[in-house]
Design an enzyme around this catalytic site. Structure first.
Site, mmCIF file in Angstrom:
data_model
loop_
_atom_site.group_PDB
_atom_site.id
_atom_site.type_symbol
_atom_site.label_atom_id
_atom_site.label_comp_id
_atom_site.label_asym_id
_atom_site.label_seq_id
_atom_site.Cartn_x
_atom_site.Cartn_y
_atom_site.Cartn_z
ATOM 1 N N ASP A 84 0.713 -1.281 0.236
ATOM 2 C CA ASP A 84 -0.006 0.030 -0.063
ATOM 3 C C ASP A 84 0.827 1.414 0.104
ATOM 4 O OD1 ASP A 84 -2.329 1.661 0.141
ATOM 5 O OD2 ASP A 84 -2.437 1.256 2.262
ATOM 6 N N HIS A 85 0.690 2.200 -0.943
ATOM 7 C CA HIS A 85 1.400 3.401 -1.153
ATOM 8 C C HIS A 85 2.942 3.250 -0.965
ATOM 9 C CE1 HIS A 85 -2.060 6.128 -0.862
ATOM 10 N NE2 HIS A 85 -2.422 5.169 0.089
ATOM 11 N N GLY A 178 -8.322 8.183 6.967
ATOM 12 C CA GLY A 178 -8.800 8.519 8.396
ATOM 13 C C GLY A 178 -10.150 9.008 8.491
ATOM 14 N N ASN A 231 -8.664 0.867 6.206
ATOM 15 C CA ASN A 231 -7.544 0.865 7.186
ATOM 16 C C ASN A 231 -8.205 1.405 8.673
ATOM 17 O OD1 ASN A 231 -5.332 0.244 8.610
ATOM 18 N ND2 ASN A 231 -4.239 2.121 7.924
HETATM 19 P P1 13P Z 1 -8.659 4.779 5.839
HETATM 20 O O1 13P Z 1 -7.491 4.406 7.119
HETATM 21 O O2 13P Z 1 -9.268 6.071 5.741
HETATM 22 O O3 13P Z 1 -9.820 3.470 5.770
HETATM 23 O O4 13P Z 1 -7.873 4.577 4.261
HETATM 24 C C1 13P Z 1 -7.023 3.505 4.064
HETATM 25 C C2 13P Z 1 -6.507 3.433 2.731
HETATM 26 O O5 13P Z 1 -6.610 4.170 1.846
HETATM 27 C C3 13P Z 1 -5.235 2.631 2.775
HETATM 28 O O6 13P Z 1 -4.324 3.144 1.629
#
Ligand code: 13P
Length: 287
Positions: A84-85, A178, A231
């Site tokens: 992720d990222h 978030g 997340n």
């Molecule tokens: P959230 O934490 O807002 O659910 O976002 C998760 C996310 O985009 C992980 O890449």
């Protein structure tokens, strides 16, 4: 079954639903998400940020944990381990370690550099059957120290990146990581529709899945979103359940201090959150 995201994304676009990407942090997270996917006969993507990868000991440790669990728990639904990222170096390392899918987040570079670096990552990935997610327009909020301003992606830039041959495209449409602030403007469906028009069947990715109202999620899916990242919501439900256990003094009763007992309610809370998301995203029984 550990797979790349290729088929699950194509199926989701065709079937007009989204596959949930849930970030993992440790054994409990991984097990909760895998079991919930299996129980609901849903494909799933396990998201691993660079920070979480480091926390778990490294990318090889993550791959070992996930592969071992898939085997030991007889998980037959499609599962992708997805960075992720990822940074440019991070994406290469994750691929070496056995990730089946990676995100290269070049959204903080100018578009030409984002294109060049994304191309290089695609070349490495393609040779190994690994899928690639790219990003245009930084997602707002803060994640593992990476702070984005919540941009709206330029649809023409989205087309340029999509044409490189990535399997998934994340585009900023007013979404942030978030919790959403009270004065949030909501998702920009005008931009999303333009991106969809220019990118055709490209599976689009919606980051910041926590706290987006159900009607907006459904509209986003109808406009081509095929992967939704969640997340924070699992973290919040885990924290609330763990807090309750401790506040009720359950750790002080009998062998309530056993870590497997302390982590139990949080584990169940993650399962409930993941199930609820899979139902909203429409991925139940799509494995
Ligand atoms: P959230 O934490 O807002 O659910 O976002 C998760 C996310 O985009 C992980 O890449």
């Amino acid at each position: 079954m550990l797979v790349s995201a290729k088929k699950m994304m194509a199926d989701a676009v065709k079937g007009k639903y989204a596959v949930g990407h849930f970030n993992i942090n440790n054994l409990e997270w991984t097990k909760a998400i895998l079991l919930t996917a299996q129980e609901n006969n849903s494909p799933v993507m396990l998201g691993v940020s660079e920070g979480a990868g480091k926390y778990m000991g490294g990318y090889r440790a993550v791959v070992g944990l996930v592969k071992g669990m898939i085997e030991d728990l007889s998980i037959t639904v499609p599962v992708a381990i997805h960075l992720d990222h990822g940074s440019y170096e991070g994406a290469k390392k994750a691929m070496e370690a056995g990730f089946s899918s990676v995100m290269f987040d070049g959204s903080h570079y100018d578009i030409d550099e984002n294109i060049e670096k994304t191309k290089e990552i695609i070349a490495i990935a393609r040779a190994q059957g690994i899928t690639v997610e790219a990003e245009v327009g930084a997602i707002g909020g803060e994640e593992d120290g990476v702070v984005g301003a919540g941009e709206l992606a330029d649809p023409q830039e989205c087309k340029k990146i999509a044409d490189l041959g990535v399997e998934m495209l994340a585009a900023g449409i007013g979404n942030i990581h978030g919790k959403y602030p009270a004065n949030w403007n909501g998702l920009d469906f005008g931009i999303l529709a333009e991106i969809k028009k220019l990118t055709g069947d490209m599976p689009l990715v919606l980051h910041g899945g926590t706290g987006i109202p159900v009607d907006m999620i459904k509209e986003a899916i109808s406009l081509g979103v095929a992967k939704i990242n969640v997340n924070t919501e699992c973290q919040l439900s885990f924290a609330a359940a763990t807090r309750k256990y401790i506040e009720e003094g359950k750790d002080l009763v009998g062998k309530g201090y056993d870590p497997r007992k302390i982590l139990g309610p949080g584990f169940e809370a993650i399962k409930a959150t993941v199930k609820e998301k899979m139902e909203i995203f429409g991925s139940v029984n799509k494995a």
